[in-house]
Design a protein around this motif. Structure first.
Motif, PDB file in Angstrom:
ATOM      1  N   SER A 207      -0.119   8.135  -3.141  1.00 42.10           N
ATOM      2  CA  SER A 207       0.792   6.979  -2.649  1.00 42.10           C
ATOM      3  C   SER A 207       2.102   7.557  -2.309  1.00 42.10           C
ATOM      4  O   SER A 207       2.841   7.320  -1.260  1.00 42.10           O
ATOM      5  CB  SER A 207       0.921   5.868  -3.598  1.00 42.10           C
ATOM      6  OG  SER A 207       2.130   4.842  -3.275  1.00 42.10           O
ATOM      7  N   ASN A 208       2.537   8.604  -3.147  1.00 42.80           N
ATOM      8  CA  ASN A 208       3.561   9.342  -2.751  1.00 42.80           C
ATOM      9  C   ASN A 208       3.881  10.019  -1.573  1.00 42.80           C
ATOM     10  O   ASN A 208       4.895  10.531  -1.184  1.00 42.80           O
ATOM     11  CB  ASN A 208       4.035  10.231  -3.952  1.00 42.80           C
ATOM     12  CG  ASN A 208       4.619   9.622  -5.224  1.00 42.80           C
ATOM     13  OD1 ASN A 208       5.288   8.614  -5.232  1.00 42.80           O
ATOM     14  ND2 ASN A 208       4.324  10.382  -6.590  1.00 42.80           N
ATOM     15  N   CYS A 209       2.644  10.596  -1.128  1.00 43.53           N
ATOM     16  CA  CYS A 209       2.301  11.413  -0.034  1.00 43.53           C
ATOM     17  C   CYS A 209       2.101  10.620   1.173  1.00 43.53           C
ATOM     18  O   CYS A 209       1.718  10.886   2.377  1.00 43.53           O
ATOM     19  CB  CYS A 209       1.103  12.262  -0.258  1.00 43.53           C
ATOM     20  SG  CYS A 209       1.399  13.660  -1.266  1.00 43.53           S
ATOM     21  N   GLY A 210       2.214   9.251   1.127  1.00 44.53           N
ATOM     22  CA  GLY A 210       2.177   8.290   2.268  1.00 44.53           C
ATOM     23  C   GLY A 210       0.594   7.970   2.408  1.00 44.53           C
ATOM     24  O   GLY A 210       0.500   7.265   3.695  1.00 44.53           O
ATOM     25  N   ALA A 211      -0.191   7.920   1.585  1.00 49.57           N
ATOM     26  CA  ALA A 211      -1.723   7.323   1.992  1.00 49.57           C
ATOM     27  C   ALA A 211      -1.591   5.893   1.575  1.00 49.57           C
ATOM     28  O   ALA A 211      -0.815   5.511   0.414  1.00 49.57           O
ATOM     29  CB  ALA A 211      -2.584   8.275   0.912  1.00 49.57           C
ATOM     30  N   TYR A 212      -2.435   5.095   2.225  1.00 53.65           N
ATOM     31  CA  TYR A 212      -2.761   3.813   1.735  1.00 53.65           C
ATOM     32  C   TYR A 212      -4.060   4.108   0.698  1.00 53.65           C
ATOM     33  O   TYR A 212      -5.000   4.144   0.860  1.00 53.65           O
ATOM     34  CB  TYR A 212      -3.353   3.108   2.880  1.00 53.65           C
ATOM     35  CG  TYR A 212      -2.100   3.113   3.998  1.00 53.65           C
ATOM     36  CD1 TYR A 212      -1.084   2.142   3.998  1.00 53.65           C
ATOM     37  CD2 TYR A 212      -2.419   3.743   5.294  1.00 53.65           C
ATOM     38  CE1 TYR A 212       0.010   2.238   5.076  1.00 53.65           C
ATOM     39  CE2 TYR A 212      -1.443   3.673   6.302  1.00 53.65           C
ATOM     40  CZ  TYR A 212      -0.271   2.708   6.023  1.00 53.65           C
ATOM     41  OH  TYR A 212       0.763   2.794   7.048  1.00 53.65           O
ATOM     42  N   THR A 213      -3.407   3.966  -0.234  1.00 60.60           N
ATOM     43  CA  THR A 213      -4.404   4.134  -1.554  1.00 60.60           C
ATOM     44  C   THR A 213      -4.668   2.780  -2.311  1.00 60.60           C
ATOM     45  O   THR A 213      -4.040   2.162  -2.758  1.00 60.60           O
ATOM     46  CB  THR A 213      -3.480   4.766  -2.700  1.00 60.60           C
ATOM     47  OG1 THR A 213      -2.811   6.170  -1.878  1.00 60.60           O
ATOM     48  CG2 THR A 213      -4.267   5.656  -3.720  1.00 60.60           C
ATOM     49  N   SER A 214      -6.191   3.224  -2.586  1.00 60.72           N
ATOM     50  CA  SER A 214      -6.917   1.950  -3.589  1.00 60.72           C
ATOM     51  C   SER A 214      -7.425   2.704  -4.655  1.00 60.72           C
ATOM     52  O   SER A 214      -8.009   3.804  -4.489  1.00 60.72           O
ATOM     53  CB  SER A 214      -7.911   1.297  -2.660  1.00 60.72           C
ATOM     54  OG  SER A 214      -7.301   0.533  -1.671  1.00 60.72           O
ATOM     55  N   ILE A 215      -7.683   2.147  -5.725  1.00 64.61           N
ATOM     56  CA  ILE A 215      -8.288   2.718  -6.887  1.00 64.61           C
ATOM     57  C   ILE A 215      -9.299   1.727  -7.651  1.00 64.61           C
ATOM     58  O   ILE A 215      -9.128   0.518  -7.673  1.00 64.61           O
ATOM     59  CB  ILE A 215      -7.391   3.087  -7.955  1.00 64.61           C
ATOM     60  CG1 ILE A 215      -8.001   3.811  -9.124  1.00 64.61           C
ATOM     61  CG2 ILE A 215      -6.574   2.209  -8.394  1.00 64.61           C
ATOM     62  CD1 ILE A 215      -7.049   4.721 -10.107  1.00 64.61           C
ATOM     63  N   VAL A 216     -10.423   2.245  -7.765  1.00 67.10           N
ATOM     64  CA  VAL A 216     -11.496   1.440  -8.498  1.00 67.10           C
ATOM     65  C   VAL A 216     -11.243   1.547 -10.142  1.00 67.10           C
ATOM     66  O   VAL A 216     -11.132   2.204 -10.793  1.00 67.10           O
ATOM     67  CB  VAL A 216     -13.066   2.244  -8.239  1.00 67.10           C
ATOM     68  CG1 VAL A 216     -14.184   1.458  -9.197  1.00 67.10           C
ATOM     69  CG2 VAL A 216     -13.258   1.892  -6.766  1.00 67.10           C
ATOM     70  N   VAL A 217     -11.078   0.112 -10.608  1.00 67.34           N
ATOM     71  CA  VAL A 217     -11.007  -0.128 -11.939  1.00 67.34           C
ATOM     72  C   VAL A 217     -12.062  -0.979 -12.425  1.00 67.34           C
ATOM     73  O   VAL A 217     -12.167  -2.075 -11.935  1.00 67.34           O
ATOM     74  CB  VAL A 217      -9.757  -0.626 -12.187  1.00 67.34           C
ATOM     75  CG1 VAL A 217      -9.576  -0.967 -13.671  1.00 67.34           C
ATOM     76  CG2 VAL A 217      -8.288   0.133 -11.703  1.00 67.34           C
TER      77      VAL A 217
END
Length: 343
Positions: A207-217
């Protein structure tokens, strides 16, 4: 000792052998600390390391921006504390420099590029015979010892779970041990699978690098600031686990509030009780929980399958496309493939 040497010679005719009181397999922090303590007591020992460096997990399989999650007082190795001049929460590079200093100070005897093929206890003589391959030369060596220390840890082989359709995924997928940084992920859709501390750290870095980030929980989790975690670990010296757990959960609620609407659900059992019961480690937030609350990182459920190209379907029926998938799904130990017992 003669009986064991004959056994070693008979089983491995023509191979070199060496005797030491103790053989330690693995030169991560635990192996280094073991050797340091033995040297301090003038007990002869050898450390066998399959890689070409010490603390290889931190050198080769940890991302560039990693910081240790625990206060340095909990990360110091025996009889040689991390210098007071360093900050309480040190970086990966600072920790590696400390490890180098520890190895030099205690004159740790390390044999690099040694992959253990077998370790067998001969009951007739009560000695260990360890056979290792020197991968730099292709030769085999035999070590005979009174004691064997297995310090290979749990981070041996990166594990990627079987997911239907993964073989036809057209994006890039890697294990978290291969992730160095997110510099090439700007503007890309990236999915992190696994919500332990490694997964949360990587999601935060992406996220800090500008990616659209999702995480599996997939499961409930406890999450705390590093300061709260330090306080809780310090309190365990003076209070019962259930008392400290109540304090920890209260502090988490005060700091983060109710996170269930963002996809993070707290377990009913306390964090340290869970750690004692099944080894589950709470999340030490280095920024990801706050990003989840601010909708900068999206929480998604478990993967059902990969349908085509870059399309991932989740267990709630939703679908999304991802340019990259990073599996922070842990490791598998390989100890049982070489640790044996001969009657």
């Amino acid at each position: 000792m003669a009986m064991v040497l004959r056994e070693a010679e008979e089983d491995n005719e023509g191979w070199d052998w060496e005797f030491s009181e103790t053989v330690t397999v693995g030169e991560g922090p635990a192996g280094i600390a073991t050797a340091g303590c033995l040297n301090r007591l003038n007990i002869a020992n050898i450390v066998l390391e399959r890689d070409d460096c010490n603390a290889s997990f931190f050198r080769k399989r940890a991302h560039d921006n990693l910081k240790l999650h625990f206060d340095k007082k909990f990360c110091s190795l025996p009889h040689y504390p991390i210098p007071a001049s360093l900050p309480n929460f040190i970086t990966r590079v600072q920790f590696l420099r400390y490890i180098e200093s520890y190895v030099a100070y205690f004159n740790v005897n390390i044999k690099y590029n040694r992959t253990v093929d077998s370790a067998i206890l001969y009951e007739r003589s009560d000695k260990w015979r360890v056979v290792a391959k020197d991968t730099s030369s292709g030769t085999y060596e035999t070590y005979v010892s009174d004691f064997l220390v297995v310090a290979t840890g749990e981070n041996s082989e990166g594990y990627i779970p079987e997911i239907e359709g993964l073989e036809k995924y057209e994006g890039v997928y890697i294990h978290s041990s291969k992730y160095l940084n997110g510099r090439d992920t700007y503007g890309k859709n990236v999915l992190v699978v696994g919500s332990g501390n490694s997964g949360m750290d990587i999601a935060n870095d992406l996220s800090n690098c500008g990616a659209y980030t999702s995480i599996v929980v997939r499961s409930p989790m406890h999450f705390f600031s590093k300061e709260t975690m330090y306080a809780g670990m310090s309190m365990l010296k003076h209070f019962e686990v259930k008392t400290v757990d109540k304090f920890m959960v209260l502090m988490s609620k005060l700091m983060y509030g109710n996170m269930s609407k963002y996809g993070l659900i707290r377990p009913k059992e306390g964090p340290f009780a869970m750690k004692i019961k099944n080894g589950t480690t709470p999340i030490i937030d280095m920024g990801c929980v706050k990003k989840i609350k601010n909708r900068q990182v999206k929480v998604v459920p478990a993967i059902l399958n990969i349908e085509e190209a870059k399309t991932v379907q989740f267990t709630n029926g939703q679908r999304a496309q991802f340019d990259m998938i990073i599996f922070a799904t842990g490791y598998r130990t390989n100890v049982l493939t070489w640790l044996k017992r001969l009657n």
